[in-house]
Design a protein around this motif. Sequence first.
Motif, PDB file in Angstrom:
ATOM      1  N   PRO A  28      16.368  99.531  46.724  1.00 14.05           N
ATOM      2  CA  PRO A  28      15.772 100.737  46.439  1.00 14.05           C
ATOM      3  C   PRO A  28      14.669 100.457  45.206  1.00 14.05           C
ATOM      4  O   PRO A  28      14.716  99.520  44.596  1.00 14.05           O
ATOM      5  CB  PRO A  28      16.665 101.606  45.999  1.00 14.05           C
ATOM      6  N   ASN A  29      13.772 101.390  45.266  1.00 13.30           N
ATOM      7  CA  ASN A  29      12.437 101.044  44.264  1.00 13.30           C
ATOM      8  C   ASN A  29      13.063 101.269  42.713  1.00 13.30           C
ATOM      9  O   ASN A  29      12.627 100.568  41.803  1.00 13.30           O
ATOM     10  CB  ASN A  29      11.311 102.174  44.492  1.00 13.30           C
ATOM     11  N   CYS A  73      15.692  99.827  41.475  1.00 14.49           N
ATOM     12  CA  CYS A  73      16.112  98.489  41.027  1.00 14.49           C
ATOM     13  C   CYS A  73      15.009  97.492  40.617  1.00 14.49           C
ATOM     14  O   CYS A  73      15.423  96.632  39.936  1.00 14.49           O
ATOM     15  CB  CYS A  73      16.811  98.139  41.778  1.00 14.49           C
ATOM     16  N   ARG A  74      13.923  98.158  40.744  1.00 18.47           N
ATOM     17  CA  ARG A  74      12.719  96.870  40.643  1.00 18.47           C
ATOM     18  C   ARG A  74      12.205  97.011  39.451  1.00 18.47           C
ATOM     19  O   ARG A  74      11.253  96.174  38.825  1.00 18.47           O
ATOM     20  CB  ARG A  74      11.803  97.092  41.896  1.00 18.47           C
ATOM     21  N   GLY A  75      11.822  98.414  38.722  1.00 20.27           N
ATOM     22  CA  GLY A  75      10.950  98.656  37.692  1.00 20.27           C
ATOM     23  C   GLY A  75      11.297  97.809  36.627  1.00 20.27           C
ATOM     24  O   GLY A  75      10.005  97.173  35.998  1.00 20.27           O
ATOM     25  N   ASN A  76      12.468  97.470  36.010  1.00 22.80           N
ATOM     26  CA  ASN A  76      12.561  96.642  34.731  1.00 22.80           C
ATOM     27  C   ASN A  76      11.975  95.373  34.882  1.00 22.80           C
ATOM     28  O   ASN A  76      11.136  94.618  34.294  1.00 22.80           O
ATOM     29  CB  ASN A  76      14.071  96.619  34.339  1.00 22.80           C
ATOM     30  N   PRO A  77      12.766  94.533  36.222  1.00 28.65           N
ATOM     31  CA  PRO A  77      12.302  93.027  36.279  1.00 28.65           C
ATOM     32  C   PRO A  77      10.839  93.051  36.750  1.00 28.65           C
ATOM     33  O   PRO A  77      10.280  91.956  36.237  1.00 28.65           O
ATOM     34  CB  PRO A  77      13.252  92.624  37.378  1.00 28.65           C
ATOM     35  N   ALA A  78      10.135  94.051  37.307  1.00 37.80           N
ATOM     36  CA  ALA A  78       8.908  94.014  37.991  1.00 37.80           C
ATOM     37  C   ALA A  78       7.920  93.875  36.521  1.00 37.80           C
ATOM     38  O   ALA A  78       7.005  93.218  36.301  1.00 37.80           O
ATOM     39  CB  ALA A  78       8.374  94.872  38.789  1.00 37.80           C
ATOM     40  N   TYR A  79       8.326  94.707  35.694  1.00 32.99           N
ATOM     41  CA  TYR A  79       7.520  95.056  34.416  1.00 32.99           C
ATOM     42  C   TYR A  79       7.467  93.803  33.582  1.00 32.99           C
ATOM     43  O   TYR A  79       6.929  93.492  32.887  1.00 32.99           O
ATOM     44  CB  TYR A  79       7.882  96.203  33.484  1.00 32.99           C
ATOM     45  N   PHE A  80       8.593  93.327  33.529  1.00 36.36           N
ATOM     46  CA  PHE A  80       9.192  92.175  32.583  1.00 36.36           C
ATOM     47  C   PHE A  80       8.400  91.003  33.114  1.00 36.36           C
ATOM     48  O   PHE A  80       7.851  90.259  32.055  1.00 36.36           O
ATOM     49  CB  PHE A  80      10.745  91.971  32.780  1.00 36.36           C
ATOM     50  N   SER A  81       8.562  90.606  34.231  1.00 40.57           N
ATOM     51  CA  SER A  81       7.964  89.494  34.864  1.00 40.57           C
ATOM     52  C   SER A  81       6.123  89.483  34.529  1.00 40.57           C
ATOM     53  O   SER A  81       5.672  88.603  34.042  1.00 40.57           O
ATOM     54  CB  SER A  81       8.026  89.509  36.534  1.00 40.57           C
ATOM     55  N   GLU A  93      -1.071  98.815  48.012  1.00 41.86           N
ATOM     56  CA  GLU A  93      -0.470  99.058  49.047  1.00 41.86           C
ATOM     57  C   GLU A  93       0.957  99.347  49.151  1.00 41.86           C
ATOM     58  O   GLU A  93       1.582  99.144  48.035  1.00 41.86           O
ATOM     59  CB  GLU A  93      -1.094  98.039  50.085  1.00 41.86           C
ATOM     60  N   LEU A  94       1.584  99.657  50.313  1.00 38.72           N
ATOM     61  CA  LEU A  94       3.003  99.826  50.543  1.00 38.72           C
ATOM     62  C   LEU A  94       3.932  98.592  50.041  1.00 38.72           C
ATOM     63  O   LEU A  94       3.147  97.542  49.972  1.00 38.72           O
ATOM     64  CB  LEU A  94       3.309 100.085  52.000  1.00 38.72           C
ATOM     65  N   PHE A  95       4.867  99.025  49.394  1.00 35.13           N
ATOM     66  CA  PHE A  95       5.836  98.249  48.962  1.00 35.13           C
ATOM     67  C   PHE A  95       5.447  97.712  47.343  1.00 35.13           C
ATOM     68  O   PHE A  95       6.373  97.336  46.688  1.00 35.13           O
ATOM     69  CB  PHE A  95       5.907  96.643  49.821  1.00 35.13           C
ATOM     70  N   TYR A  96       4.292  97.741  46.640  1.00 38.68           N
ATOM     71  CA  TYR A  96       4.212  97.273  45.630  1.00 38.68           C
ATOM     72  C   TYR A  96       4.084  98.612  44.698  1.00 38.68           C
ATOM     73  O   TYR A  96       4.323  98.201  43.447  1.00 38.68           O
ATOM     74  CB  TYR A  96       2.565  96.331  45.526  1.00 38.68           C
ATOM     75  N   PHE A  97       3.398  99.614  45.273  1.00 33.17           N
ATOM     76  CA  PHE A  97       3.418 100.686  44.355  1.00 33.17           C
ATOM     77  C   PHE A  97       2.738 100.805  42.997  1.00 33.17           C
ATOM     78  O   PHE A  97       3.093 101.260  41.821  1.00 33.17           O
ATOM     79  CB  PHE A  97       4.808 101.375  44.129  1.00 33.17           C
ATOM     80  N   GLY A  98       1.579  99.872  43.344  1.00 31.34           N
ATOM     81  CA  GLY A  98       0.591  99.711  41.867  1.00 31.34           C
ATOM     82  C   GLY A  98       1.205  98.670  40.834  1.00 31.34           C
ATOM     83  O   GLY A  98       0.422  98.463  39.899  1.00 31.34           O
ATOM     84  N   GLN A  99       2.414  97.818  40.855  1.00 25.88           N
ATOM     85  CA  GLN A  99       2.780  97.184  39.954  1.00 25.88           C
ATOM     86  C   GLN A  99       2.744  95.576  40.811  1.00 25.88           C
ATOM     87  O   GLN A  99       2.910  95.496  41.879  1.00 25.88           O
ATOM     88  CB  GLN A  99       4.277  97.099  39.866  1.00 25.88           C
ATOM     89  N   SER A 100       2.206  94.441  40.084  1.00 27.31           N
ATOM     90  CA  SER A 100       1.863  93.317  40.745  1.00 27.31           C
ATOM     91  C   SER A 100       2.981  92.352  41.273  1.00 27.31           C
ATOM     92  O   SER A 100       2.885  91.609  41.870  1.00 27.31           O
ATOM     93  CB  SER A 100       0.797  92.720  39.770  1.00 27.31           C
ATOM     94  N   LEU A 125       6.939  91.641  54.860  1.00 26.76           N
ATOM     95  CA  LEU A 125       6.880  90.085  54.772  1.00 26.76           C
ATOM     96  C   LEU A 125       5.374  89.649  55.063  1.00 26.76           C
ATOM     97  O   LEU A 125       4.689  88.635  54.248  1.00 26.76           O
ATOM     98  CB  LEU A 125       7.746  89.113  55.184  1.00 26.76           C
ATOM     99  N   PRO A 126       4.813  90.024  56.198  1.00 21.26           N
ATOM    100  CA  PRO A 126       3.321  89.623  56.349  1.00 21.26           C
ATOM    101  C   PRO A 126       2.242  89.982  55.310  1.00 21.26           C
ATOM    102  O   PRO A 126       1.588  89.472  54.937  1.00 21.26           O
ATOM    103  CB  PRO A 126       3.259  90.212  57.801  1.00 21.26           C
ATOM    104  N   LEU A 127       2.483  91.335  54.724  1.00 13.68           N
ATOM    105  CA  LEU A 127       1.728  91.772  53.671  1.00 13.68           C
ATOM    106  C   LEU A 127       1.737  90.875  52.490  1.00 13.68           C
ATOM    107  O   LEU A 127       0.766  90.566  51.857  1.00 13.68           O
ATOM    108  CB  LEU A 127       2.077  93.195  53.475  1.00 13.68           C
ATOM    109  N   ILE A 128       2.924  90.428  52.248  1.00 10.55           N
ATOM    110  CA  ILE A 128       3.151  89.648  51.137  1.00 10.55           C
ATOM    111  C   ILE A 128       2.697  88.221  51.108  1.00 10.55           C
ATOM    112  O   ILE A 128       2.133  87.610  50.360  1.00 10.55           O
ATOM    113  CB  ILE A 128       4.748  89.656  50.555  1.00 10.55           C
ATOM    114  N   ALA A 129       2.852  87.851  52.372  1.00 14.44           N
ATOM    115  CA  ALA A 129       2.238  86.491  52.596  1.00 14.44           C
ATOM    116  C   ALA A 129       1.022  86.088  52.487  1.00 14.44           C
ATOM    117  O   ALA A 129       0.228  85.342  52.205  1.00 14.44           O
ATOM    118  CB  ALA A 129       2.753  86.020  53.964  1.00 14.44           C
ATOM    119  N   GLU A 130       0.203  87.353  52.711  1.00 11.23           N
ATOM    120  CA  GLU A 130      -1.300  87.450  52.451  1.00 11.23           C
ATOM    121  C   GLU A 130      -1.998  87.158  51.171  1.00 11.23           C
ATOM    122  O   GLU A 130      -2.928  86.814  50.833  1.00 11.23           O
ATOM    123  CB  GLU A 130      -1.729  88.558  53.146  1.00 11.23           C
TER     124      GLU A 130
END
Length: 426
Positions: A28-29, A31-39, A56-63, A87-92
């Motif tokens: 779920p999204n 669980c992602r906030g803290n490690p995404a911001y931290f990195s 785009e989808l899956f990133y929600f504005g965080q890199s 996975l195809p979107l991220i591979a790009e």
Amino acid sequence: MKFEEDAFFGTLLAIEGITDARAVMNGPNGCRGNPAYFSDRHFPRDNSLNRRSFEELFYFGQSRIPCTYLDSDDYIHGSTDKLREILPLIAEKGDAFIAVVNSPGASLIGDDLNRFLKEAGLEDKCMAFEDAGYSGPLSAGFDKTIVAVLKWLRLNRLPKSKDRVNLLGFSIYQKYWKGNIAELTRLCELMGLSIVSAPGAGSDTATIRESATASYNIVIYPEYAGQTAEWYESELGITTVRPSAGAPVGFDATESWIREVAGATGRDPTPALEDIRRKRTDAYHQISRYFNESDYPKGATFGIKADSSFALPLVKWLYEYLGMLPVSVEFMAGEDTRTVRKLIEFLESTGLPGALSADRETVMQDFCFSDGISGEHLELTGRCRCPVEIFNRISGEIEFTQKAFLGGEGVLYILERIFNALRKFS
């Protein structure tokens, strides 16, 4: 109060600490906030400033650390469809490899991530972490993940060079990790040694593959690199060098570190030792100059919560060099037993064994070496006069210059923090 992340966080940071790798969270999204911001905060990538490229989808504005944003239906039907889409979107984005990491909840679904990657033809681009050891220490999760990455990269036995070494145990979780690596690289170069890589702390996949050419692995923090060093030694025959004084914190531990590294690698320690002696002289001159302008730290109290391999040399140096008194000593989870034993023996020899059982919430400390959140909490509650952050846990200060805690540069920086604080105390 407890502010310690677990092995799941350590897994994500190990992957995100590789320059051209990307962690994908299957969960779920929330669980992602803290490690995404931290990195993004503590190891930004070149493209992270262009936020529009991550709308785009899956990133929600965080890199960093895109996720499959699992919902209730996915916990019933599985996450395969979303993984097939993400996975195809991220591979790009052009990363060298992608690691899919199950969140604690996603691991209960039972999806076979490795089978999915194989069926999708992505096993050469992606790896999977179905169980990140969620309840374990951060350092153990980091260590285990680096070993898994080394296996996945299929490091080969390459011709080794006697002057090439790897630095093991660094993580982007540690404060001033870049400056610490730069300082130890400088000291190693003074001994004629070349650093190949620091897996999980700024090295890319090509450099990690090249780490097989090193003849020695220097373990800086055994808590983060015990399994990694064992794997390198058993699989590639790379000798492990583990200095006995812990991390090179303070003058004595740094000089000991230099001698042991030089002895193990057959190098001349003289140039590096002369460099540290010059910094000893610089420190003496500054202390002598400002002695009458600010109080000398002798008798000042300090508490510490740190990795055991950092706590041992710091406690000894502050006590022996500055006459400061440890009143509370705690270790981050996953402590190294040999290092802890040495610190216990030292505290008993100085008549201060009570520091190990003292609750830092109840003792007054002039200085508190810990994560930033704990340090600010103790300062606000009147238990600490000057917190010193040694983990990347808070982002209160904007910093432009590279700093270090290790080696000669680290000594001077710590002294600067202490003596400037003393002036304010006065």
